[in-house]
Motif scaffolding. Structure first.
Motif, PDB file in Angstrom:
ATOM      1  N   ALA A  24       0.981  -1.165   0.063  1.00  0.00           N
ATOM      2  CA  ALA A  24      -0.106   0.028  -0.096  1.00  0.00           C
ATOM      3  C   ALA A  24       0.887   1.237  -0.118  1.00  0.00           C
ATOM      4  O   ALA A  24       0.619   2.046  -0.732  1.00  0.00           O
ATOM      5  CB  ALA A  24      -0.728   0.069   1.152  1.00  0.00           C
ATOM      6  N   CYS A  25       1.762   1.262   0.856  1.00  0.00           N
ATOM      7  CA  CYS A  25       2.729   2.550   0.868  1.00  0.00           C
ATOM      8  C   CYS A  25       3.421   2.755  -0.317  1.00  0.00           C
ATOM      9  O   CYS A  25       3.751   3.870  -0.789  1.00  0.00           O
ATOM     10  CB  CYS A  25       3.765   2.222   2.231  1.00  0.00           C
ATOM     11  SG  CYS A  25       3.195   2.687   3.825  1.00  0.00           S
ATOM     12  N   SER A  26       4.015   1.569  -0.920  1.00  0.00           N
ATOM     13  CA  SER A  26       4.880   1.933  -2.557  1.00  0.00           C
ATOM     14  C   SER A  26       3.612   2.353  -3.378  1.00  0.00           C
ATOM     15  O   SER A  26       4.025   3.211  -4.192  1.00  0.00           O
ATOM     16  CB  SER A  26       5.409   0.550  -2.711  1.00  0.00           C
ATOM     17  OG  SER A  26       4.380  -0.497  -3.055  1.00  0.00           O
ATOM     18  N   PHE A  27       2.177   1.873  -3.308  1.00  0.00           N
ATOM     19  CA  PHE A  27       1.309   2.204  -4.317  1.00  0.00           C
ATOM     20  C   PHE A  27       1.358   3.926  -4.105  1.00  0.00           C
ATOM     21  O   PHE A  27       1.322   4.497  -5.181  1.00  0.00           O
ATOM     22  CB  PHE A  27       0.164   1.594  -3.763  1.00  0.00           C
ATOM     23  CG  PHE A  27      -0.830   1.348  -4.989  1.00  0.00           C
ATOM     24  CD1 PHE A  27      -0.388   1.646  -6.217  1.00  0.00           C
ATOM     25  CD2 PHE A  27      -2.075   0.907  -4.785  1.00  0.00           C
ATOM     26  CE1 PHE A  27      -1.345   1.316  -7.301  1.00  0.00           C
ATOM     27  CE2 PHE A  27      -2.918   0.351  -5.781  1.00  0.00           C
ATOM     28  CZ  PHE A  27      -2.452   0.853  -7.103  1.00  0.00           C
ATOM     29  N   PHE A  28       0.982   4.087  -2.763  1.00  0.00           N
ATOM     30  CA  PHE A  28       0.929   5.637  -2.613  1.00  0.00           C
ATOM     31  C   PHE A  28       2.228   6.610  -2.965  1.00  0.00           C
ATOM     32  O   PHE A  28       2.240   7.716  -3.271  1.00  0.00           O
ATOM     33  CB  PHE A  28       0.478   6.026  -1.136  1.00  0.00           C
ATOM     34  CG  PHE A  28      -1.150   6.124  -1.155  1.00  0.00           C
ATOM     35  CD1 PHE A  28      -2.192   6.919  -1.021  1.00  0.00           C
ATOM     36  CD2 PHE A  28      -1.531   4.627  -1.146  1.00  0.00           C
ATOM     37  CE1 PHE A  28      -3.322   6.809  -1.175  1.00  0.00           C
ATOM     38  CE2 PHE A  28      -3.012   4.427  -1.037  1.00  0.00           C
ATOM     39  CZ  PHE A  28      -3.800   5.443  -0.910  1.00  0.00           C
ATOM     40  N   ILE A  29       3.214   6.080  -2.464  1.00  0.00           N
ATOM     41  CA  ILE A  29       4.487   6.657  -2.710  1.00  0.00           C
ATOM     42  C   ILE A  29       4.997   6.963  -4.154  1.00  0.00           C
ATOM     43  O   ILE A  29       5.394   8.274  -4.908  1.00  0.00           O
ATOM     44  CB  ILE A  29       5.808   5.955  -1.812  1.00  0.00           C
ATOM     45  CG1 ILE A  29       5.496   6.213  -0.587  1.00  0.00           C
ATOM     46  CG2 ILE A  29       6.961   6.628  -2.446  1.00  0.00           C
ATOM     47  CD1 ILE A  29       6.446   5.571   0.336  1.00  0.00           C
ATOM     48  N   ILE A  30       4.721   5.883  -4.797  1.00  0.00           N
ATOM     49  CA  ILE A  30       5.147   5.941  -6.339  1.00  0.00           C
ATOM     50  C   ILE A  30       4.198   6.885  -7.075  1.00  0.00           C
ATOM     51  O   ILE A  30       4.372   7.705  -8.073  1.00  0.00           O
ATOM     52  CB  ILE A  30       4.956   4.472  -7.013  1.00  0.00           C
ATOM     53  CG1 ILE A  30       6.109   3.676  -6.489  1.00  0.00           C
ATOM     54  CG2 ILE A  30       5.221   4.658  -8.493  1.00  0.00           C
ATOM     55  CD1 ILE A  30       6.069   2.435  -6.858  1.00  0.00           C
ATOM     56  N   SER A  31       2.801   6.936  -6.595  1.00  0.00           N
ATOM     57  CA  SER A  31       1.808   7.812  -7.144  1.00  0.00           C
ATOM     58  C   SER A  31       2.156   9.101  -6.914  1.00  0.00           C
ATOM     59  O   SER A  31       2.125   9.978  -7.797  1.00  0.00           O
ATOM     60  CB  SER A  31       0.525   7.398  -6.803  1.00  0.00           C
ATOM     61  OG  SER A  31      -0.443   7.961  -7.418  1.00  0.00           O
ATOM     62  N   GLY A  32       2.643   9.579  -5.761  1.00  0.00           N
ATOM     63  CA  GLY A  32       3.065  10.678  -5.309  1.00  0.00           C
ATOM     64  C   GLY A  32       4.088  11.245  -6.064  1.00  0.00           C
ATOM     65  O   GLY A  32       4.319  12.511  -6.223  1.00  0.00           O
ATOM     66  N   ILE A  33       5.159  10.236  -6.152  1.00  0.00           N
ATOM     67  CA  ILE A  33       6.311  10.804  -6.989  1.00  0.00           C
ATOM     68  C   ILE A  33       5.914  11.207  -8.542  1.00  0.00           C
ATOM     69  O   ILE A  33       6.331  12.097  -9.055  1.00  0.00           O
ATOM     70  CB  ILE A  33       7.384   9.558  -7.263  1.00  0.00           C
ATOM     71  CG1 ILE A  33       7.970   9.328  -5.682  1.00  0.00           C
ATOM     72  CG2 ILE A  33       8.505   9.799  -8.322  1.00  0.00           C
ATOM     73  CD1 ILE A  33       8.819   8.178  -5.822  1.00  0.00           C
ATOM     74  N   THR A  34       5.107  10.549  -9.091  1.00  0.00           N
ATOM     75  CA  THR A  34       4.690  10.758 -10.572  1.00  0.00           C
ATOM     76  C   THR A  34       3.791  11.874 -10.712  1.00  0.00           C
ATOM     77  O   THR A  34       3.780  12.556 -11.786  1.00  0.00           O
ATOM     78  CB  THR A  34       3.830   9.500 -11.452  1.00  0.00           C
ATOM     79  OG1 THR A  34       2.764   9.467 -10.438  1.00  0.00           O
ATOM     80  CG2 THR A  34       4.809   8.297 -11.271  1.00  0.00           C
ATOM     81  N   SER A  35       3.254  12.588  -9.608  1.00  0.00           N
ATOM     82  CA  SER A  35       2.482  13.680  -9.475  1.00  0.00           C
ATOM     83  C   SER A  35       3.443  14.947 -10.131  1.00  0.00           C
ATOM     84  O   SER A  35       3.041  15.860 -10.482  1.00  0.00           O
ATOM     85  CB  SER A  35       1.930  13.888  -8.124  1.00  0.00           C
ATOM     86  OG  SER A  35       0.929  13.040  -7.734  1.00  0.00           O
ATOM     87  N   ASN A  36       4.762  14.762  -9.785  1.00  0.00           N
ATOM     88  CA  ASN A  36       5.482  15.868 -10.377  1.00  0.00           C
ATOM     89  C   ASN A  36       5.629  15.925 -11.704  1.00  0.00           C
ATOM     90  O   ASN A  36       6.196  16.986 -12.143  1.00  0.00           O
ATOM     91  CB  ASN A  36       6.963  15.345  -9.649  1.00  0.00           C
ATOM     92  CG  ASN A  36       7.267  15.731  -8.226  1.00  0.00           C
ATOM     93  OD1 ASN A  36       7.102  17.106  -7.738  1.00  0.00           O
ATOM     94  ND2 ASN A  36       7.030  14.661  -7.427  1.00  0.00           N
TER      95      ASN A  36
END
Length: 214
Positions: free
Chosen positions: A27-39
């Motif tokens: 779950a954390c990797s899901f949210f962290i990777i999605s957060g990274i791509t927001s850039n």
């Protein structure tokens, strides 16, 4: 594993430390990777992406309510991701590359992780939030039920940690100009249909195997 455990009870899958660590890491990797791509997106595109993701999340709520009420999903992972994308889109114009924010948001995630489990119940103002069943925020009532649940608190915090991590990585030219167009990148461009379709394939497959072997 989720589908297999539904038919064949796996001793370590439910409620064990190993399972909690496994689920949390995914779950954390899901949210962290999605957060990274927001850039890589403008604020407007982040908001649009969040709205689209949220709509699919609400569609899953309707489908599970009708077709699989025993696995009903209300404010699942797509709703959690969607609202996090919208929040990130709103704050992106004012955000700067501050690595300290990575630590701050990870800390907030850790501190508030058990809030949806009622850790603040009985503390005056927060008790009122639980009683009002503000489940989307992270304050579900005792009657709230969902087989997949990712409220704003704490999950938007880990998403924002990923956002600021991505900002830091971009400042260090971690991705080069745009990153490499690898096989994983090609798969990533179709992440949503893969995510939606995987249960459409796996659930009937596992069900068929169970019926044929029992």
């Amino acid at each position: 594993m989720y589908n297999i455990n539904y038919y064949w009870s796996i001793s370590w899958y439910d409620g064990t430390v190993i399972n909690r660590i496994w689920q949390l890491s995914i779950a954390c990797s899901f949210f962290i990777i999605s957060g990274i791509t927001s850039n890589f997106l403008t604020p407007e595109k982040n908001i649009k992406r969040g709205a689209f993701t949220s709509l699919i999340g609400f569609a899953i709520t309707i489908v599970t309510f009708i077709a699989a009420p025993d696995q009903f999903i209300l404010w699942g992972v797509l709703n959690g991701l969607g609202i996090s994308m919208i929040i990130t889109g709103l704050i992106k114009p004012f955000s700067k590359n501050r690595p300290l924010w990575i630590i701050v948001f990870i800390g907030l995630f850790i501190l508030t992780y058990k809030v949806p489990r009622g850790s603040l119940y009985g503390l005056g103002f927060f008790t009122n939030l639980y009683q009002k069943d503000l489940f989307f925020l992270g304050f579900p009532s005792q009657y709230f039920q969902s087989s997949d649940y990712f409220p704003i608190i704490p999950w938007s915090f880990i998403f924002l940690a990923g956002f600021y991590l991505g900002k830091y990585l971009m400042s260090k030219d971690f991705y080069g100009a745009y990153g490499s167009d690898s096989l994983l990148a090609k798969i990533g461009r179709h992440a949503m249909p893969i995510y939606i379709g995987h249960q459409i394939v796996l659930y009937p497959l596992v069900t068929a195997i169970y019926l044929l072997t029992n």
